[in-house]
Design a protein around this motif. Structure first.
Motif, short mmCIF file in Angstrom:
data_model
loop_
_atom_site.label_atom_id
_atom_site.label_comp_id
_atom_site.label_asym_id
_atom_site.label_seq_id
_atom_site.Cartn_x
_atom_site.Cartn_y
_atom_site.Cartn_z
N LEU A 162 0.82 -1.06 0.10
CA LEU A 162 0.06 -0.04 0.11
C LEU A 162 0.74 1.37 -0.04
O LEU A 162 0.70 2.22 -0.74
N PHE A 163 1.89 1.24 0.76
CA PHE A 163 2.95 2.34 0.80
C PHE A 163 3.44 2.61 -0.55
O PHE A 163 3.42 3.93 -0.88
N GLN A 164 3.92 1.69 -1.16
CA GLN A 164 4.47 1.73 -2.52
C GLN A 164 3.57 2.32 -3.51
O GLN A 164 3.87 3.20 -4.43
N GLU A 165 2.34 1.81 -3.47
CA GLU A 165 1.18 2.28 -4.41
C GLU A 165 0.72 3.68 -4.17
O GLU A 165 0.70 4.48 -5.13
N HIS A 166 1.08 4.17 -2.93
CA HIS A 166 0.85 5.48 -2.41
C HIS A 166 1.83 6.42 -2.97
O HIS A 166 1.50 7.52 -3.62
N VAL A 167 3.10 6.20 -2.70
CA VAL A 167 4.11 7.36 -2.85
C VAL A 167 4.45 7.12 -4.41
O VAL A 167 5.18 8.31 -4.89
N LYS A 168 3.98 6.30 -4.96
CA LYS A 168 4.31 6.29 -6.59
C LYS A 168 3.25 6.84 -7.57
O LYS A 168 3.35 6.92 -8.75
N GLU A 169 2.02 7.23 -6.73
CA GLU A 169 1.03 8.26 -7.48
C GLU A 169 1.47 9.49 -7.90
O GLU A 169 2.28 9.99 -6.86
N PRO A 170 1.03 10.14 -8.77
CA PRO A 170 1.27 11.38 -9.24
C PRO A 170 1.03 12.46 -8.21
O PRO A 170 0.12 12.47 -7.41
N PHE B 139 9.05 11.59 -0.65
CA PHE B 139 9.56 10.38 -0.97
C PHE B 139 10.06 10.36 -2.46
O PHE B 139 11.15 10.03 -2.96
N GLN B 140 9.12 11.09 -3.35
CA GLN B 140 9.54 11.03 -4.70
C GLN B 140 10.75 12.00 -4.86
O GLN B 140 11.64 11.74 -5.94
N LYS B 141 10.71 13.12 -4.21
CA LYS B 141 11.95 14.09 -4.60
C LYS B 141 13.33 13.18 -4.16
O LYS B 141 14.34 13.63 -4.71
N THR B 142 13.36 12.34 -2.87
CA THR B 142 14.41 11.84 -2.47
C THR B 142 14.92 10.67 -3.71
O THR B 142 16.04 10.53 -3.92
N THR B 143 13.84 10.11 -4.08
CA THR B 143 13.90 8.96 -5.11
C THR B 143 14.62 9.55 -6.43
O THR B 143 15.62 9.01 -6.98
N GLU B 144 14.09 10.71 -6.57
CA GLU B 144 14.92 11.57 -7.99
C GLU B 144 16.07 11.94 -7.70
O GLU B 144 17.19 11.79 -8.34
N ALA B 145 16.55 12.17 -6.30
CA ALA B 145 17.83 12.68 -6.08
C ALA B 145 18.71 11.41 -6.07
O ALA B 145 20.08 11.38 -6.34
N LEU B 146 18.26 10.31 -5.56
CA LEU B 146 18.94 8.92 -5.62
C LEU B 146 19.35 8.71 -7.03
O LEU B 146 20.57 7.84 -7.00
N GLU B 147 18.68 8.95 -7.87
CA GLU B 147 19.08 8.60 -9.54
C GLU B 147 20.10 9.38 -9.76
O GLU B 147 20.85 8.96 -11.07
N THR B 148 20.49 10.56 -9.14
CA THR B 148 21.50 11.31 -9.75
C THR B 148 22.87 11.24 -8.68
O THR B 148 23.79 11.93 -8.94
#
Length: 461
Positions: free
Chosen positions: A133-141, A234-243
């Motif tokens: 449920l958490f993964q579904e939630h944080v990956k929503e736009p 979560f999404q901004k941190t994930t984006e930072a992880l990719e760089t």
């Protein structure tokens, strides 16, 4: 009329109730100051000031979109009654984490009005289902702020738009002298500065009192009061992880994300009482003098006192210090945890009921193996040169470094004006371990970890 009820979601970006309601035409953005909420023992003026600062910015943001933020100081049910009289029918848009949700649902069912609830429901789910449920939630736009907000021309007299009336409301407790300020823009700036620079020593500094105040994300209060959504973080941190340029940088941010997830999981649990029948058997009688000395930072143990004085001034401690001051009064002094737990709730700017209850119970040995801490040994480990102690204990500011953690050994100790240790901590800890051990033997079979529970928890983001 579409009513957007703000509570613990004081922002406009990634605010689904606001976004969905705005699609339906006219909306009435509303913050209800429920007197009963602020009369709770766990709430204090520092929380209220943070909320007021958040509301000031929220009001300005909504005005920039063509609308107005309305306020009311009254019981929720009475405000909703007036709104129903004025508009004949209302739709209520609200986040699931609102403190007012239960009252909203009860009133709306009784009056046959519709409620639209947004946000994931993590309560009472298995660890596996929570993860899904958490993964579904944080990956929503992420929900963009509305392009325009249209408000009704007429509103009932129970509402007002002048925030000065909110500021006049009286709340008990101590204001913060040097703490964080509320508001969505400050939350965004804090996240950005963490991801751009401060995260580099996140793991290495997490236990160190002064360095951690810089390298921790410092987002906890902003998440607690809803200035920023977990999904945004979560999404901004994930984006930072990719760089990230190195494995070490990835490790820092991955550790941060794991703590963010642990926080969400724990904050979805239902708060429980902070004591049990079994633990009460080994507790000492209440000692008001001990409690006051602990609360005021006069225990005679420098790292404990520096932590409590720092908390009083700033509203924040890293997890290691939170664990230490809690363990000292509940596990070393063996005092009942209810009053200390309430006192800490009033002081922590990031106070969140379920999270605070879980955290307090975990340290006090109610949900896991009890942790009894020697503040002298740990103080030397996390603040070896005493920089943190010197900053917050003026009496020890000029004491030689070899005495900073044990000032009573200093030849001129009695001229310092600092209190002697209130107990022999080694003997007290030994006695406490024996008592906890005897209690464990009485209550065998030993407790097993529940599904999904972690051995090492830290909610200091």
């Amino acid at each position: 009329m579409n009513i957007v009820l703000f509570n613990r979601d004081l922002r406009i970006f990634d605010h689904q109730p606001l976004g969905e309601a705005a699609k339906m035409g006219e909306i009435l953005p509303l913050y209800i100051l429920e007197p009963s909420e602020w009369e709770e023992d766990t709430h204090s003026i520092r929380h209220f000031q943070f909320v007021v600062e958040s509301l000031e910015e929220l009001s300005e943001q909504i005005e920039n979109l063509g609308g107005k933020l309305f306020f009311s100081i009254n019981k929720l049910e009475e405000v909703l009654e007036k709104l129903l009289e004025a508009y004949e029918s209302i739709n209520i848009f609200v986040h699931r984490n609102s403190f007012l949700l239960e009252k909203i649902l009860e009133w709306s069912e009784h009056n046959q009005q519709r409620v639209f609830i947004y946000g994931p429901d993590f309560g009472s789910v298995t660890a596996k289902l929570f993860k899904q449920l958490f993964q579904e939630h944080v990956k929503e736009p992420l929900v963009e702020k509305p392009a325009k907000i249209y408000i009704p021309k007429e509103t009932p007299s129970v509402l007002f738009t002048d925030i000065k009336k909110i500021k006049k409301f009286r709340v008990k407790g101590k204001r913060i002298r040097f703490g964080q300020q509320g508001g969505e823009s400050r939350a965004t700036e804090t996240l950005d500065s963490f991801l751009e620079e401060r995260f580099a020593n996140y793991v290495g500094n997490q236990h160190k009192p002064l360095p951690s105040s810089f390298s921790s994300s410092r987002l906890s209060a902003y998440i607690s009061w809803g200035n920023i959504s977990v999904r945004t973080v979560f999404q901004k941190t994930t984006e930072a992880l990719e760089t990230c340029d190195s494995t070490e940088e990835r490790h820092q941010l991955e550790t941060f994300l794991s703590k963010l997830i642990a926080r969400v999981k724990s904050s979805s649990m239902i708060p429980e009482n902070n004591e049990s029948v079994e633990l009460s058997k080994i507790k000492n009688g209440w000692n008001e003098e001990w409690f006051e000395r602990w609360l005021e930072g006069r225990t005679g143990f420098p790292i404990i006192d520096a932590a409590m004085r720092s908390l009083d001034k700033t509203g924040w401690l890293n997890f290691t210090l939170r664990e230490m001051v809690t363990s000292f009064i509940t596990n070393t002094l063996l005092m009942d945890g209810q009053k200390p737990g309430t006192a800490l709730a009033q002081l922590y700017l990031d106070y969140e009921p379920a999270l605070h209850s879980f955290y307090f119970r975990h340290i006090s040995g109610l949900t896991a193996k009890v942790k009894i801490i020697n503040p002298l040994r740990v103080g030397k480990q996390i603040d070896p040169e005493g920089a943190f102690i010197r900053r917050y204990i003026s009496e020890l500011e000029n004491i030689p470094i070899e005495y900073i953690h044990e000032p009573w050994l200093y030849p001129g100790f009695y001229q310092l004006g600092y209190p002697t240790p209130m107990i022999d901590v080694v003997k007290a800890n030994k006695s406490a371990r024996q008592k906890f051990k005897s209690l464990t033997q009485e209550t065998k079979p030993a407790r097993k970890n529940t599904e999904g529970e972690t051995e090492q928890l830290s909610f200091d983001l």
